[in-house]
Design an enzyme around this catalytic site. Structure first.
Site, PDB file in Angstrom:
ATOM      1  N   HIS A  21       0.836  -1.199   0.000  1.00  0.00           N
ATOM      2  CA  HIS A  21       0.000   0.000   0.000  1.00  0.00           C
ATOM      3  C   HIS A  21       0.879   1.261   0.000  1.00  0.00           C
ATOM      4  CE1 HIS A  21      -3.123  -2.594   2.299  1.00  0.00           C
ATOM      5  NE2 HIS A  21      -3.642  -2.361   1.125  1.00  0.00           N
ATOM      6  N   LYS A  45     -14.081  -9.360   7.626  1.00  0.00           N
ATOM      7  CA  LYS A  45     -13.929 -10.671   8.257  1.00  0.00           C
ATOM      8  C   LYS A  45     -12.577 -10.727   8.960  1.00  0.00           C
ATOM      9  CE  LYS A  45     -14.054 -14.059   5.452  1.00  0.00           C
ATOM     10  NZ  LYS A  45     -14.090 -15.246   4.679  1.00  0.00           N
ATOM     11  N   ARG A  94      -1.907  -5.718  -8.083  1.00  0.00           N
ATOM     12  CA  ARG A  94      -0.785  -6.631  -7.869  1.00  0.00           C
ATOM     13  C   ARG A  94      -0.670  -7.640  -8.988  1.00  0.00           C
ATOM     14  NH1 ARG A  94      -3.179  -7.901  -2.107  1.00  0.00           N
ATOM     15  NH2 ARG A  94      -4.947  -7.382  -3.404  1.00  0.00           N
ATOM     16  N   SER A 131      -3.045  -7.886   2.946  1.00  0.00           N
ATOM     17  CA  SER A 131      -3.336  -7.742   4.378  1.00  0.00           C
ATOM     18  C   SER A 131      -3.850  -9.058   4.944  1.00  0.00           C
ATOM     19  CB  SER A 131      -4.372  -6.647   4.610  1.00  0.00           C
ATOM     20  OG  SER A 131      -3.909  -5.426   4.098  1.00  0.00           O
TER      21      SER A 131
HETATM   22  P1  ADP Z   1      -9.953  -3.712  -0.063  1.00  0.00           P
HETATM   23  O1  ADP Z   1     -10.573  -4.536   1.025  1.00  0.00           O
HETATM   24  O2  ADP Z   1     -10.780  -2.547  -0.484  1.00  0.00           O
HETATM   25  O3  ADP Z   1      -9.416  -4.489  -1.232  1.00  0.00           O
HETATM   26  P2  ADP Z   1      -7.220  -3.440   0.823  1.00  0.00           P
HETATM   27  O4  ADP Z   1      -6.753  -2.700   2.017  1.00  0.00           O
HETATM   28  O5  ADP Z   1      -7.017  -4.900   0.809  1.00  0.00           O
HETATM   29  O6  ADP Z   1      -8.747  -3.052   0.691  1.00  0.00           O
HETATM   30  O7  ADP Z   1      -6.581  -2.820  -0.484  1.00  0.00           O
HETATM   31  C1  ADP Z   1      -6.753  -1.476  -0.845  1.00  0.00           C
HETATM   32  C2  ADP Z   1      -6.191  -1.261  -2.238  1.00  0.00           C
HETATM   33  O8  ADP Z   1      -4.782  -1.507  -2.230  1.00  0.00           O
HETATM   34  C3  ADP Z   1      -6.759  -2.205  -3.295  1.00  0.00           C
HETATM   35  O9  ADP Z   1      -6.829  -1.503  -4.514  1.00  0.00           O
HETATM   36  C4  ADP Z   1      -5.750  -3.303  -3.384  1.00  0.00           C
HETATM   37  O10 ADP Z   1      -5.763  -3.923  -4.658  1.00  0.00           O
HETATM   38  C5  ADP Z   1      -4.471  -2.513  -3.176  1.00  0.00           C
HETATM   39  N1  ADP Z   1      -3.380  -3.325  -2.657  1.00  0.00           N
HETATM   40  C6  ADP Z   1      -3.399  -4.188  -1.630  1.00  0.00           C
HETATM   41  N2  ADP Z   1      -2.193  -4.759  -1.441  1.00  0.00           N
HETATM   42  C7  ADP Z   1      -1.382  -4.227  -2.401  1.00  0.00           C
HETATM   43  C8  ADP Z   1      -0.024  -4.421  -2.771  1.00  0.00           C
HETATM   44  N3  ADP Z   1       0.761  -5.288  -2.151  1.00  0.00           N
HETATM   45  N4  ADP Z   1       0.437  -3.709  -3.807  1.00  0.00           N
HETATM   46  C9  ADP Z   1      -0.376  -2.856  -4.471  1.00  0.00           C
HETATM   47  N5  ADP Z   1      -1.649  -2.621  -4.188  1.00  0.00           N
HETATM   48  C10 ADP Z   1      -2.160  -3.303  -3.166  1.00  0.00           C
END
Ligand code: ADP
Length: 165
Positions: A21, A45, A94, A131
């Site tokens: 992120h 969840k 990703r 995450s």
């Molecule tokens: P959500 O539950 O909305 O997917 P996340 O916190 O998992 O929320 O992810 C937020 C954004 O960051 C999403 O667009 C996701 O694809 C992106 N993201 C998550 N992990 C990575 C990563 N390692 N590299 C790039 N983008 C990421």
């Protein structure tokens, strides 16, 4: 002609925020004038950190980065985007698996609210960081120091006593 300043929101669960992120955030600040990291409050969840904790963690990480802020939001992302007068929604990519889901989400958001989504691809080294996996590995005591910022790792260690230094 002066360019209009562009405000982006980066919505997500960020439970917890990872180096992936942060990589996207660091690339995005070169493109946008303002970036609001928006922590969704909708129940997830296996929640690890509360929305308040996630906001606090991110606030510590962004410090006083010019133009970057963090807050939490409830409900629909497009409604929050309209409230903040955001020009674009930022999402990270990703892999091709992400593309399929994100494509649908972006098309829906454009159809219902006319808002564009901008995608930034992560560095190869974070292409597998999620995450969800961080939460799982942390609960089993694996070392995550390369994938999350040190401050986040410290908080994880407090939550999962098994984690190594
Ligand atoms: P959500 O539950 O909305 O997917 P996340 O916190 O998992 O929320 O992810 C937020 C954004 O960051 C999403 O667009 C996701 O694809 C992106 N993201 C998550 N992990 C990575 C990563 N390692 N590299 C790039 N983008 C990421």
């Amino acid at each position: 002609m002066a360019r209009k300043s562009i405000r982006a929101i980066f919505p997500g669960s960020f439970d917890p925020i990872t180096n992936g992120h942060l990589d996207v955030i660091n690339r995005a600040i070169k493109l946008f004038d303002e970036l609001i990291i928006a922590v969704g409050r909708s129940p997830v969840k296996n929640q690890l950190f509360t929305p308040e904790e996630r906001v606090e963690i991110i606030a510590e990480l962004i410090g006083d980065m010019p133009g970057v802020s963090v807050e939490s939001f409830d409900g629909l992302t497009v409604e929050y985007a309209a409230k903040k007068k955001a020009d674009v929604i930022l999402r990270g990519l990703r892999s091709l698996t992400d593309v399929q889901y994100e494509f649908q989400l972006a098309m829906t958001n454009r159809a219902v609210a006319g808002i564009e989504t901008v995608f930034i691809m992560t560095s190869e080294q974070y292409g597998f960081t999620s995450s969800t996996l961080i939460r799982e590995v942390a609960s089993l005591g694996g070392n995550l120091s390369n994938l999350i910022p040190p401050g986040v790792y410290e908080r994880l260690k407090k939550r999962f006593k098994k984690l190594e230094d």
